[in-house]
Scaffold this motif. Structure first.
Motif, PDB file in Angstrom:
ATOM      1  N   ARG A 249       0.848  -1.185   0.000  1.00  0.00           N
ATOM      2  CA  ARG A 249       0.000   0.000   0.000  1.00  0.00           C
ATOM      3  C   ARG A 249       0.887   1.240   0.000  1.00  0.00           C
ATOM      4  NH1 ARG A 249      -2.744  -3.562   3.441  1.00  0.00           N
ATOM      5  NH2 ARG A 249      -1.528  -2.780   5.225  1.00  0.00           N
ATOM      6  N   VAL A 258       3.635   7.326   2.430  1.00  0.00           N
ATOM      7  CA  VAL A 258       3.830   6.129   3.237  1.00  0.00           C
ATOM      8  C   VAL A 258       3.774   4.914   2.343  1.00  0.00           C
ATOM      9  CG1 VAL A 258       2.951   4.712   5.141  1.00  0.00           C
ATOM     10  CG2 VAL A 258       2.839   7.218   5.266  1.00  0.00           C
ATOM     11  N   GLU A 260       3.621   0.689   2.778  1.00  0.00           N
ATOM     12  CA  GLU A 260       3.415  -0.400   3.713  1.00  0.00           C
ATOM     13  C   GLU A 260       3.448  -1.721   2.965  1.00  0.00           C
ATOM     14  OE1 GLU A 260       0.658   1.562   7.263  1.00  0.00           O
ATOM     15  OE2 GLU A 260      -0.135  -0.030   5.964  1.00  0.00           O
ATOM     16  N   GLN A 262       2.802  -5.755   3.796  1.00  0.00           N
ATOM     17  CA  GLN A 262       2.291  -6.671   4.814  1.00  0.00           C
ATOM     18  C   GLN A 262       2.281  -8.089   4.262  1.00  0.00           C
ATOM     19  OE1 GLN A 262      -1.607  -5.696   6.210  1.00  0.00           O
ATOM     20  NE2 GLN A 262      -1.694  -7.395   7.700  1.00  0.00           N
ATOM     21  N   ASP A 313       5.084  -2.132  12.221  1.00  0.00           N
ATOM     22  CA  ASP A 313       3.863  -1.733  12.910  1.00  0.00           C
ATOM     23  C   ASP A 313       3.119  -2.951  13.421  1.00  0.00           C
ATOM     24  OD1 ASP A 313       4.187   0.930  12.805  1.00  0.00           O
ATOM     25  OD2 ASP A 313       2.733   1.310  11.182  1.00  0.00           O
ATOM     26  N   VAL A 322       3.879  -6.082   9.375  1.00  0.00           N
ATOM     27  CA  VAL A 322       3.641  -4.884   8.590  1.00  0.00           C
ATOM     28  C   VAL A 322       4.863  -3.996   8.704  1.00  0.00           C
ATOM     29  CG1 VAL A 322       2.205  -2.849   8.248  1.00  0.00           C
ATOM     30  CG2 VAL A 322       1.165  -5.007   8.979  1.00  0.00           C
ATOM     31  N   ARG A 324       6.355  -0.399   7.757  1.00  0.00           N
ATOM     32  CA  ARG A 324       5.862   0.929   7.372  1.00  0.00           C
ATOM     33  C   ARG A 324       7.064   1.817   7.094  1.00  0.00           C
ATOM     34  NH1 ARG A 324       1.259   4.240   8.327  1.00  0.00           N
ATOM     35  NH2 ARG A 324       1.790   6.465   8.516  1.00  0.00           N
ATOM     36  N   ASP A 326       8.051   5.671   6.033  1.00  0.00           N
ATOM     37  CA  ASP A 326       7.552   7.055   5.980  1.00  0.00           C
ATOM     38  C   ASP A 326       8.640   7.902   5.341  1.00  0.00           C
ATOM     39  OD1 ASP A 326       6.538   9.554   6.377  1.00  0.00           O
ATOM     40  OD2 ASP A 326       5.847   9.158   8.417  1.00  0.00           O
TER      41      ASP A 326
END
Length: 857
Positions: A249, A258, A260, A262, A313, A322, A324, A326
């Motif tokens: 994502r 961002v 992500e 997973q 996360d 997950v 993440r 940034d």
């Protein structure tokens, strides 16, 4: 203990150090002058106290610098666990703290380097072992050389290649050579390309990509960002189960976006979420995909390169992990080497891990950094971990207190003997050589020398015996063997007061280092207070008790108290320095190693032959005087024989002593490798020794004639004894030359000198002088009454006996000023000479001479 540790400036510390030392020296000197303390006692005590205060205040000021020197040497050998004690708040303390920070950083870098080498070796060994096994099977014909058999070899080679590429990427990033070239990147296209590459690996997972908004464009380095996504996808696909889904994502949030990723794998425990981003920080059994352990580390460094953050996360109710990321839409640019736009490439330091045991400071117990005194004394007095000896310090203090109670305002006698006995006991207890025959022999000689103040009153004789006792004591406890060692033993005694300061500090620390220092101080204060208060009340209430106290307690009032304090400090300090010298003697006999003889024989032979010729000329002159008679001497020199023999006593004594030095130097420097060399040494030096013996005989003969002509004195008798002792040493040197062995000579010289002094003491020189002067008066009628009146109590019995047959006027001249001489001191002043003088004068009735003393020279 560091009294100036709270001061923040080294300049202020030095100023306080100088000011306090000068103040203490001034106060002590003023107190001593006001109390009538003689300079020979007051000056050494003042200097010693000033040095002690300086050492106390300066404690710890430079120790961090010496510790840093020692730590740097240890770090140069690879020991990065050393630390410096941070004990001050000044510039040196700041430097110590900075040094500790640097040492910790170097230790961390060294640990990481070792871990990296070990981990890389382990990671490379696995694929290389598998590849080697496959190739060996193919070479040995165990398996067929078809694509199916070569596939495992290719997989292992690819794994090794990926590991090497990842290591190269890490090296470039870590070295700051990873340039960042941002450009507009369409995020949906980049993610699609990354997913396509990941699907080529053939892992049984599906990928789901979501980008919001779909046309999101960011500024980034396309190659680095693709590397980041590829590593995240590779990690997720390896940890996802077969048939699982990896969700990707991406979305914008203000000036940042961002990413992500997973997976549906087992997830990452919260305790491990930071460690997996470290190099080779894989989770062991969870790393089912056979990764290199560098993917997430590279992902973190790429994220940092773009000015972003990366973390794991909590997946919430979902299963898996997950990741993440940034990132800023526009990464901050920095100008690096060569004009390249770069950003910080080193990731934030991980949280410090708790150490099982902090490194011990360099100055901690068990390690001794070289001190200032170690550099000062060098190899002459190397540092040793001498154990603390509270008993020795207490013994030295006791000797000082005993001296303060018995010596001031008293003549030499029993009290002096007891003080010397106490000091000798402390030395004998301190030395580890107390069972050595040489040390025991020296102790016996010192005991005899210490008894001289008990039996003799002659000042110069007592002083010589005390000096000889000092020399014998230090040579006994140090075990010196060579001539240089014997001389250095005497010089080492005052130096021991400085060299032993660290040992004294350790010893005193044992009294307070166990938490009992305050208790001991309180006990002493309250005990002293009780003694003073109740003692004063009860003494004032009972006259008999007061008389006992007056007899037992020394006078502690006025100037006498100041004198007692100075005596206690002087004697206690001298005994304590001697105790440390006995406990830790320096290397005195370093010159005992084989000397370097000269290369050619004439280099030593020519100077010795010159001395032999000079002595021969002197002996020829002496023979001419004897053979030609006194008239020839008067015609040629204009001197009478008495005037002739008056010359040269001191010169001949010095010449004899210098001859011993010439013989010693020649023996050390003359080569003795061949029989001819040894014959030359024996013959030449034997002739020189024989000539010297004739010179000694001439000097003794001259002194005898001079005394017969001009009278007998203690100084002339002492010259005779010294010259005779030098003659004995010449005989010993002759024996050493003939045997070519002189190892025993230095100690023989010391012992023979002490024995000669004891023999002179036993002979009672002033009584001998008195007897011979009275005999000369009876024969010639000439005498120096003033000199006889100045003799000590040792001569009184001889004067009384020698003047028994003389006229009353002569007896009065000989014993003038002695009618009131009696042994009326207290028990601590008792002396055999004064006691015998009092007994001899008892009942002697003196008549004042009329018209002066007869027969004056």
């Amino acid at each position: 203990m560091q009294p100036l540790a709270a001061v923040r400036s080294i300049k202020v510390k030095l100023g306080l150090l100088v000011a306090v030392s000068v103040l203490v020296a001034t106060a002590v000197a003023t107190l001593g002058r006001a109390g009538g303390v003689p300079p020979w006692l007051g000056v050494p005590v003042t200097v010693a106290l000033a040095l002690a205060v300086t050492q106390l205040l300066a404690a710890g000021m430079t120790s961090p610098l010496r510790q840093m020197t020692a730590a740097a040497r240890r770090m140069a050998t690879g020991d990065y666990g050393v630390r410096v004690a941070e004990t001050s708040r000044d510039e040196v303390g700041e430097l110590a703290r900075a040094f500790n920070t640097m040492a910790a950083d170097l230790a961390a870098v060294d640990r990481e380097r070792r871990e990296l080498v070990a981990t890389v070796s382990h990671e490379l060994r696995t694929p290389l072992t598998g590849l080697r096994a496959v190739l060996e099977n193919l070479v040995d014909g165990v398996g067929p050389a078809d694509p199916a058999a070569l596939r495992p070899a290719l997989d292992q080679a690819e794994r090794t290649s990926r590991l090497v590429e990842d290591l190269l990427d890490l090296a470039r990033v870590d070295a700051g050579r990873a340039p960042l070239t941002p450009e507009p990147v369409r995020l949906a296209s980049l993610l699609a390309e990354a997913v396509a590459e990941a699907e080529v690996l053939g892992r049984p997972v599906t990928y789901a990509v979501e980008v919001s908004p779909p046309d999101l464009v960011v500024a980034a380095d396309p190659a680095r960002l693709r590397q980041l996504v590829a590593n995240l996808l590779d990690n997720a696909s390896r940890h996802s189960p077969a048939g699982g889904t990896v969700r990707v994502r991406a979305g914008r949030a203000g000036e940042r976006y961002v990413l992500e990723v997973q997976d549906e794998g087992p997830g990452v425990a919260p305790a491990d979420r930071e460690r997996v981003f470290e190099a080779f920080g894989t989770l062991g059994a969870g790393d089912a995909g056979g990764g290199t352990g560098l993917g997430l580390a590279i992902a973190r460094w790429v994220t940092d390169l773009h000015g972003g953050t990366i973390r794991f996360d909590d997946p919430g109710r979902s299963q898996g992990a997950v990741v993440r990321v940034d990132l800023p839409v526009q990464p901050p640019a920095r100008r690096g080497p060569g004009g390249l736009e770069m950003v910080a490439v080193r990731p934030p330091e991980p949280e410090p891990q708790p150490q099982p045991q902090p490194p011990a400071p360099v100055g901690a117990p068990g390690y001794s950094a070289p001190g200032l005194l170690d550099d000062l004394f060098g190899g002459f007095w190397p540092p040793r971990q001498v154990p603390a000896r509270v008993g020795l310090v207490a013994g030295a203090v006791g000797a000082g207190v005993l001296a303060a109670a018995l010596l001031p305002e008293r003549s030499l006698g029993l009290g002096t003997f007891l003080v010397l006995l106490a000091a000798g006991g402390v030395l004998l207890a301190a030395t580890p050589r107390r069972r050595d025959p040489w040390t025991l022999g020296c102790a016996g000689l010192c005991l005899l020398l210490a008894a001289v103040p008990l039996v003799r009153e002659t000042p110069w004789l007592v002083l010589l015996c005390l000096l000889a006792g000092v020399a014998t004591a230090v040579c006994g406890v140090t075990g010196a063997r060579t001539a240089a060692g014997l001389v250095l033993s005497g010089l080492a005694w005052p130096l021991a007061g400085l060299r032993g300061l660290p040992w004294l500090g350790r010893t005193l620390a044992t009294l307070t280092g166990r938490g009992s220092g305050a208790a001991v101080l309180r006990t002493l204060v309250w005990s002293a207070l009780g003694l003073v208060v109740f003692g004063a009340l009860l003494v004032s209430a009972d006259a008999l008790l007061a008389s006992w106290v007056d007899a037992a307690v020394p006078d502690l009032t006025g100037d006498l108290l100041v004198a007692r304090v100075f005596v206690a400090l002087a004697v206690g300090g001298v005994v304590l320095a001697a105790a440390y010298l006995a406990l830790d003697p320096p290397l005195l006999d370093r010159a005992e190693r084989d000397p370097r003889p000269v290369e050619r024989r004439f280099e030593w032979l020519a100077p010795v032959l010159v001395v032999v010729a000079v002595f021969a000329a002197f002996l020829a002159a002496q023979a001419t005087v004897v053979l030609a008679g006194h008239d020839h001497l008067r015609r040629t020199t204009g001197l009478t024989y008495a005037e002739y023999v008056h010359q040269g006593f001191g010169q001949l004594t010095v010449a004899t002593a210098l001859t011993l030095l010439v013989v010693g130097a020649a023996v050390r420097k003359a080569p003795r490798t061949t029989a001819a060399d040894r014959r030359w040494v024996r013959a030449t030096l034997a002739v020189l020794c024989l000539e010297t013996l004739l010179v000694v005989a001439s000097a003794l003969h001259r002194m005898h004639l001079y005394q017969e002509a001009y009278g007998f004195t203690s100084l002339r008798l002492l010259v005779d004894v010294v010259e005779a002792w030098l003659g004995l040493l010449v005989l010993a040197a002759l024996a050493a030359v003939l045997a070519l062995r002189a190892w025993w000579f230095p100690r023989f010289a010391l012992v023979s000198g002490v024995v000669a002094l004891l023999a002179l003491t036993a002979a009672n020189p002033e009584a001998w002088v008195a007897e011979h002067n009275l005999e000369r008066y009876a024969a010639t009628g000439r005498i120096d009454w003033a000199y006889l009146q100045g003799l000590s109590a040792d001569a009184v019995p001889a004067l009384v006996a020698g003047t028994a047959d003389l006229p009353p006027e002569a007896r009065a001249c000989a014993l003038a000023g002695r009618s009131g001489e009696a042994d009326d001191g207290d028990v601590w002043e008792w002396n055999l000479a004064r006691s015998r003088a009092a007994d001899a004068l008892a009942g002697v009735r003196l008549v004042a001479p009329v018209g002066g003393c007869p027969g004056r020279d």
